[in-house]
Enzyme design. Structure first.
Site, short mmCIF file in Angstrom:
data_model
loop_
_atom_site.label_atom_id
_atom_site.label_comp_id
_atom_site.label_asym_id
_atom_site.label_seq_id
_atom_site.Cartn_x
_atom_site.Cartn_y
_atom_site.Cartn_z
N ASP A 196 -12.67 5.91 -2.64
CA ASP A 196 -11.72 4.96 -3.22
C ASP A 196 -12.44 4.24 -4.35
O ASP A 196 -13.65 4.47 -4.58
CB ASP A 196 -11.19 3.97 -2.18
N PHE B 90 -9.54 8.52 -7.76
CA PHE B 90 -9.04 9.87 -7.47
C PHE B 90 -8.25 10.45 -8.64
O PHE B 90 -7.84 11.61 -8.60
CB PHE B 90 -8.21 9.91 -6.19
N HIS C 255 2.68 6.73 -1.72
CA HIS C 255 3.80 5.81 -1.93
C HIS C 255 3.47 4.70 -2.92
O HIS C 255 4.36 3.99 -3.38
CB HIS C 255 4.29 5.23 -0.60
#
Length: 352
Positions: free
Chosen positions: A212, A240, A258
């Site tokens: 992350d 990413f 999402h």
């Protein structure tokens, strides 16, 4: 001969709802923003943490949290009516069962969720019409930049956001996914590693990769250490959108897609696809919306994704279509086994 009465057009308004319906509707609308901000204020000043040891007189509680005693009592009285606090005849304040979830040390604590949604997110919702009219996040209009760019520039806001991610729990649906034979599991966009730790706890011989943004994984070592899997994990602080770590048997995107619109979600999936071997497997977990009428938390969460992030909650069909466009083939679907606060689903896919 008297004139005929004028023909009245049919009413376009329904009959006045019965009293009970009006009561329920008023209660629902009072949550906009009264309930949410009342809970936020009490959690932010630390009332639930101050009451962890037991009830306190309101004057003493006010001193501990730095609040006006009369105002604090009125806030607590409101939260008592919601079943979060208890108040004695002598004005001692205590925690009801629901109030314990607002403590910072409670398992599955909601304190950070309340704070995140009571601060930057709350202010963004004041411009909700911008999202409705343009399809763009209101957050950008209010703050002049995207949510994650804002987090990178405001450490205090990022701390609350990351604490919310770190205080969460792994989705139950992951336990039904086919990861038992994995030697290396990569959690992409995994923040503090809560989800990865839960998977590795079931796979004592497996290693993990947590990727992350650097600010998102800053607290990951402590979380992974607490769960006893730190020595089996590699932490990668990288976007990413640029690249995804290679060498994993299973890749997990849990509560990630999402956050993004379809275009950005396809970019993420493409990077994952590039990193995977032909025999690797992808697991996508999100709060997917059922294609049926009626209440579902994902339908409201979808609006939060739009207003704050510009993302979207998807139906199972929309998720599978997105995977297909990114070069994947769905091999398994896992729907929630019963109603719950998140109702998360999982899709397993392999490179097509």
């Amino acid at each position: 001969m008297s004139a005929s009465p004028a023909v009245q057009p049919p009413s376009v308004l329904p009959d006045i709802p019965p009293e009970e319906t009006q009561r329920v509707m008023r209660t629902l609308l009072m949550g906009m923003p009264w309930v949410g901000q009342a809970v936020y204020a009490v959690a932010k000043v630390g009332v639930p943490d101050a009451l962890a040891g037991g009830p306190l007189p309101v004057a003493e509680l006010a001193d501990r949290v730095g609040a006006d005693a009369d105002a604090l009592f009125r806030f607590c009285r409101a939260l008592e009516s919601l079943g979060l606090l208890e108040i004695t005849a002598g004005k001692e304040i205590g925690l009801a069962p629901g109030g314990h979830l607002l403590r910072s040390d409670a398992p599955g604590a909601l304190r950070h969720f309340v704070i995140v949604n009571g601060e930057e997110s709350f202010r963004a919702w004041a411009e909700v019409l911008h999202s409705l009219r343009t399809g763009r996040p209101a957050f950008e209009k209010v703050y002049g930049t995207g949510h994650f760019a804002y987090m990178a520039e405001h450490p205090e806001a990022a701390e609350s956001f990351n604490a919310m991610a770190g205080s969460g729990t792994a989705p139950a649906v992951l336990e039904r996914c086919d990861v038992a034979d994995a030697s290396v599991v990569a959690d992409i966009g995994g923040a503090t590693g809560v989800v990865l730790a839960s998977v590795l706890a079931r796979l004592p011989e497996a290693r993990g990769i947590l990727q992350d943004l650097p600010q998102a994984v800053a607290d990951a070592p402590a979380v992974l250490r607490k769960e006893g899997v730190e020595e089996r994990c590699e932490i990668v602080g990288a976007s990413f959108f640029d690249q995804v770590a290679t060498g994993a048997d299973v890749y997990i995107l849990c509560r990630v897609l999402h956050d993004w619109n379809d275009e950005d979600a396809l970019r993420i999936l493409s990077r994952v696809r590039e990193a995977m071997r032909p025999d690797s497997r992808l697991v996508v977990v999100d709060n997917m919306i059922p294609a049926t009428a009626g209440f579902h938390p994902g339908k409201l969460a979808d609006l939060q994704m739009l207003v704050i992030l510009g993302g979207k909650e998807r139906t199972l069909g929309e998720c599978k279509e997105l995977l297909e466009r990114a070069g994947f083939r769905t091999v398994a679907e896992h729907l929630p086994e019963g109603p719950g606060p998140r109702g998360e689903s999982a899709v397993e896919a392999v490179p097509a």
